[in-house]
Design a protein around this motif. Structure first.
Motif: not given
Length: 183
Positions: A132-133, A37, A130, A136-137, A34, A42, A161-162, A109, A159
């Motif tokens: 960040s909200e 994140v 995965l 992303g990567c 992660l 989350n 939610n993560v 992603e 998109s």
């Protein structure tokens, strides 16, 4: 003589028996990275889902929030104790650690070379990344990953939610394993 209603909810003992059967049919190892994140709800939700799908390890990367955060605990409901996790490190270090543990690293992603999640090779020992909200990567993460997959979406939103993305990706990894012929 009446037969029991097959649509009744299972009792806790029946659920444990059912879960044991699925565990016996699951050989592939599953892990997560992660990257940044930060939302505690989350994080808690991802840990709960990771525990449900039998993920063994979660590497936190960047400025990811640890599951010990009190708000994360509200959604994790104690499941963080069922999944090994590591304090945040730079993402390249997390990817290296996952590889050293024998995992193939697949970032979730949208990139030019990403394949639809259901076409990605998620069998065997796989570590899903995965991001960040908001962003992303990171480019460093995408460079380090072995491959990239995306979640096809047909609605008017670009998109999910993560935590939802993590759940979809973990479910697909397990689905692929369970659907493949044994041998």
């Amino acid at each position: 003589m009446s037969t029991p209603n097959p649509r009744r909810q299972l009792k806790p003992t029946d659920v444990k028996r059912l879960n044991r059967t699925w565990r016996r049919n699951t050989e592939g190892r599953l892990a997560l990275i992660l990257e940044s994140v930060t939302g505690p709800f989350n994080i808690g939700s991802i840990f709960r889902t990771a525990a449900a799908f039998g993920a063994e390890t979660v590497w936190l990367a960047g400025n990811a929030t640890p599951p010990t955060n009190p708000k994360a605990q509200k959604t994790a409901l104690g499941t963080d104790r069922l999944v090994e996790w590591h304090e945040p490190v730079p993402v390249a270090e997390a990817v290296r650690a996952a590889r050293e543990e024998g995992f193939r690293v697949v970032a979730v992603e949208l990139t030019g070379d990403a394949v639809p999640l259901h076409e990605a090779k998620l069998g065997g020992d796989v570590c899903l990344v995965l991001g960040s909200e908001d962003h992303g990567c990171s480019p460093a993460c995408l460079e380090a990953a072995d491959s990239v997959a995306y979640i096809p979406q047909v609605g008017r939103v670009g998109s999910v939610n993560v935590a939802v993305a993590a759940a979809i990706a973990m479910a697909e990894a397990r689905r692929q394993e369970w659907a493949s012929p044994a041998g």
